[in-house]
Design a protein around this motif. Structure first.
Motif, short mmCIF file in Angstrom:
data_model
loop_
_atom_site.label_atom_id
_atom_site.label_comp_id
_atom_site.label_asym_id
_atom_site.label_seq_id
_atom_site.Cartn_x
_atom_site.Cartn_y
_atom_site.Cartn_z
N GLN A 75 0.83 -1.20 0.00
CA GLN A 75 0.00 0.00 0.00
C GLN A 75 0.87 1.26 0.00
O GLN A 75 0.58 2.22 -0.71
N LYS A 85 1.22 4.12 -2.90
CA LYS A 85 1.06 5.53 -2.54
C LYS A 85 2.20 6.38 -3.10
O LYS A 85 1.96 7.47 -3.62
N ALA A 92 -5.31 -7.38 -1.97
CA ALA A 92 -4.16 -6.51 -2.24
C ALA A 92 -3.57 -6.80 -3.61
O ALA A 92 -3.18 -5.89 -4.33
N SER A 106 -3.35 -4.06 -6.45
CA SER A 106 -2.08 -3.70 -7.07
C SER A 106 -2.16 -3.83 -8.58
O SER A 106 -1.71 -2.96 -9.32
#
Length: 172
Positions: free
Chosen positions: A113, A117, A158, A162
């Motif tokens: 994460q 970012k 996730a 992604s």
């Protein structure tokens, strides 16, 4: 005469900061990243700029002169990530041994994460492969099969996040 109790003025004390362990404690650093749990990571702009367009853009903005304090670091940047996440992410960017996520698979998601970012291409690819490998092993084992390696629903989410944000599923 006023009989109400008076409150004494209070002074807020700044949280104590600690310097991170090697390799993020070097005096040659020119910037400090401060984690949400107040650990200072002494890092190099050139490495972060190569790893992340977000940091590259941030460092291109003129900064006000730095006051007293760390003479070797011209800027302190507070980040939202905790020190464990930030350390893992920075280790993926630096020319050092990489973190072993096999022993701590639940650490992959917060690091991924953070990589998303900060738009860090190589860490995103590496961590997505790690998650997809875990997800693929869960899928091959069949539903309901207990697996080592953390929360498989989070890992799958996730990996899909992604892939959707990165625009592609990494190759073999």
């Amino acid at each position: 005469m006023d009989s109400r109790p008076r409150s004494l003025p209070t002074t807020a004390t700044a949280p104590t900061t600690t310097v991170a362990e090697s390799p993020f404690n070097r005096k040659s650093a020119d910037i400090i990243l401060r984690s949400s749990d107040h650990i200072d990571f002494y890092v190099h702009r050139s490495i972060l700029s190569e790893a992340s367009s977000v940091f590259e853009d941030m460092f291109s903005i003129p900064q006000p002169p730095h006051g007293e304090g760390d003479a070797h670091a011209s800027l302190v940047v507070d980040v939202a990530e905790d020190s464990k996440t930030l350390r893992h992410l920075l280790l993926l960017c630096y020319p050092v041994n990489k973190p072993d996520f096999a022993s701590e698979p639940d650490d992959i998601l917060p690091v991924l994460q953070a990589a998303l970012k900060y738009i860090m291409e190589w860490p995103i690819t590496f961590l997505t492969r790690e998650l997809l490998a875990r997800y693929d092993s869960v899928s091959a084992a069949g539903p309901g099969t207990p697996q080592r390696g953390g929360n498989n629903n989070n890992n799958a989410s996730a990996a899909n996040l992604s892939v959707s944000q990165n625009g592609k599923r990494p190759g073999p």
